[in-house]
Design a protein around this motif. Structure first.
Motif, short mmCIF file in Angstrom:
data_model
loop_
_atom_site.label_atom_id
_atom_site.label_comp_id
_atom_site.label_asym_id
_atom_site.label_seq_id
_atom_site.Cartn_x
_atom_site.Cartn_y
_atom_site.Cartn_z
N VAL A 89 9.49 -41.81 21.04
CA VAL A 89 9.63 -40.39 21.37
C VAL A 89 11.03 -40.12 21.89
CG1 VAL A 89 8.80 -38.58 22.87
CG2 VAL A 89 7.19 -40.16 21.85
N ALA A 103 1.34 -38.28 28.06
CA ALA A 103 2.02 -38.82 26.89
C ALA A 103 2.95 -37.78 26.26
CB ALA A 103 1.01 -39.29 25.86
N LEU A 104 4.07 -38.27 25.74
CA LEU A 104 4.97 -37.43 24.95
C LEU A 104 4.85 -37.73 23.46
CD1 LEU A 104 8.32 -37.02 26.90
CD2 LEU A 104 6.57 -35.33 26.42
N GLY A 105 4.16 -38.81 23.13
CA GLY A 105 3.92 -39.15 21.73
C GLY A 105 2.53 -39.72 21.58
N ASN A 107 7.76 -29.13 26.43
CA ASN A 107 7.51 -30.45 25.85
C ASN A 107 6.06 -30.80 25.59
OD1 ASN A 107 10.31 -31.01 25.95
ND2 ASN A 107 10.12 -31.61 28.09
N ASN A 138 4.79 -29.51 16.48
CA ASN A 138 4.59 -30.79 17.16
C ASN A 138 3.37 -31.55 16.64
OD1 ASN A 138 3.09 -28.62 18.46
ND2 ASN A 138 2.45 -30.14 19.98
N PRO A 156 3.25 -32.75 23.54
CA PRO A 156 3.41 -34.05 22.88
C PRO A 156 3.52 -33.90 21.38
CG PRO A 156 1.11 -33.68 23.46
CD PRO A 156 1.90 -32.56 24.09
N SER A 157 4.23 -34.84 20.76
CA SER A 157 4.21 -34.96 19.31
C SER A 157 2.95 -35.72 18.94
CB SER A 157 5.44 -35.71 18.81
OG SER A 157 6.60 -34.94 18.99
N LEU A 201 -0.21 -44.33 22.48
CA LEU A 201 0.40 -43.37 23.39
C LEU A 201 1.77 -43.87 23.83
CD1 LEU A 201 -2.68 -42.74 25.72
CD2 LEU A 201 -2.03 -41.47 23.68
N GLU A 212 -3.37 -39.73 28.34
CA GLU A 212 -3.12 -38.72 27.32
C GLU A 212 -2.41 -37.51 27.93
OE1 GLU A 212 -6.16 -37.27 24.04
OE2 GLU A 212 -6.46 -36.13 25.90
#
Length: 305
Positions: free
Chosen positions: A18, A131-133, A183, A221, A185-186, A244, A128
């Motif tokens: 990420v 998380a950013l990804g 931001n 995203n 998450p992706s 994650l 979760e």
């Protein structure tokens, strides 16, 4: 690949890394883990054993292990004693650790549902949240982050849960991360085609779920790929999993494998490398291209009527 998919893919490098900024509410679960990692590094840098650290807290070696793994909360007194033992005497640095410990002890929003959730899933919800990804391979149901309330209600009702509505409420609350500011998450998901075809028997529920997925494919995203039934056996025959990634440098990726009555959390480098490669293989070698997803969803919608 579509422009929207390019936008989502840009937030992962070839290892799924990420690249988004780290300004996100980390939540108590990730804070505990991050603090535990920092404490372990401090202890190891000073050459202090867990047994010695435990003695400083008038506790056992196993308590130090639980603290370093983020599996228990931090008492301010214990944190202070450990910082002293590890030679952290600077007032500002101590205050930073103590402030983080207090934040890590605050209950997350999911705490109100702890009478419904097994502890192993509470941990996942907390991870979760921060998380950013998120990368998902799903073979049984529409991924929880993508479910409509009626679809979730149907799933929870399969085992006649009297508390199904609260579980639905919790699932809807989880989904807020998809639109959080800033931001979100992706999220990149690969879903088996039979999951999309095996929808609830109520055509209204089925149609609303397919429409919701179609709308999600428009979000920058979110990327959804479908693993076609014609793909045959794949390297992912072990079943569903999630990966994650977090903004904290000290936190490794985590692979989550849910079982019937428990779950596994994997963070060893060899495991992470295996699942990254597996996910990349599914995306590039077996699943339909991203641009095919809206077309397939529309075909399924037309079939529902």
């Amino acid at each position: 690949m579509t422009a929207r998919a390019d936008s989502a893919a840009a937030r992962f490098d070839h290892d799924g890394e990420v690249t988004a900024p780290a300004s996100v509410d980390r939540g108590p679960t990730v804070l505990r883990i991050a603090l535990g990692v920092q404490l372990r590094k401090l202890r190891e840098e000073r050459g202090i054993s867990r047994e010695t650290a435990g003695e400083a807290l008038r506790a056992s070696e196993s308590k130090i292990a639980r603290l370093e793994l983020g599996r228990t909360g931090f008492k301010v007194r214990d944190m202070g004693d450990l910082l002293t033992l590890y030679g952290v005497h600077d007032a500002d640095e101590r205050d930073r650790f103590l402030a983080l410990a207090r934040q890590a002890n605050q209950p997350g929003w999911w705490h109100r549902y702890n009478d419904l959730l097994p502890s192993w899933f509470e941990t996942y919800v907390g991870l979760e949240q921060a998380a950013l990804g998120i990368r998902i391979y799903e073979t049984h149901y529409i991924p929880g982050l993508f479910q409509t309330a009626d679809y979730a209600r149907y799933i929870f009702g399969l085992d006649s849960r009297a508390d199904a509505q609260r579980l639905v409420d919790m699932r809807m609350r989880r989904q807020r991360i998809l639109t959080r500011t800033p931001n979100p998450p992706s999220v990149w998901a690969v879903v088996d085609e039979h999951v999309l075809r095996r929808l609830p028997p109520d055509p209204c529920v089925a149609r609303d779920q397919l429409l919701h997925l179609l709308e999600l494919t428009e979000q920058p995203n979110i990327t959804i790929q479908v693993l076609p039934e014609s793909a045959g056996p794949t390297p992912a025959e072990g079943g569903s999993f999630s990966m994650l990634r977090f903004p904290e440098e000290e936190l490794p990726d985590i692979v989550y494998l849910e079982q019937l009555t428990s779950a596994l959390y994997l963070d060893k480098a060899v495991d992470l490398q295996h699942y990254r490669k597996l996910m990349d293989t599914l995306c590039a070698g077996y699943a339909h291209p991203v641009g095919r997803t809206p077309i397939l969803l529309q075909e399924l919608l037309d079939a529902v009527g």
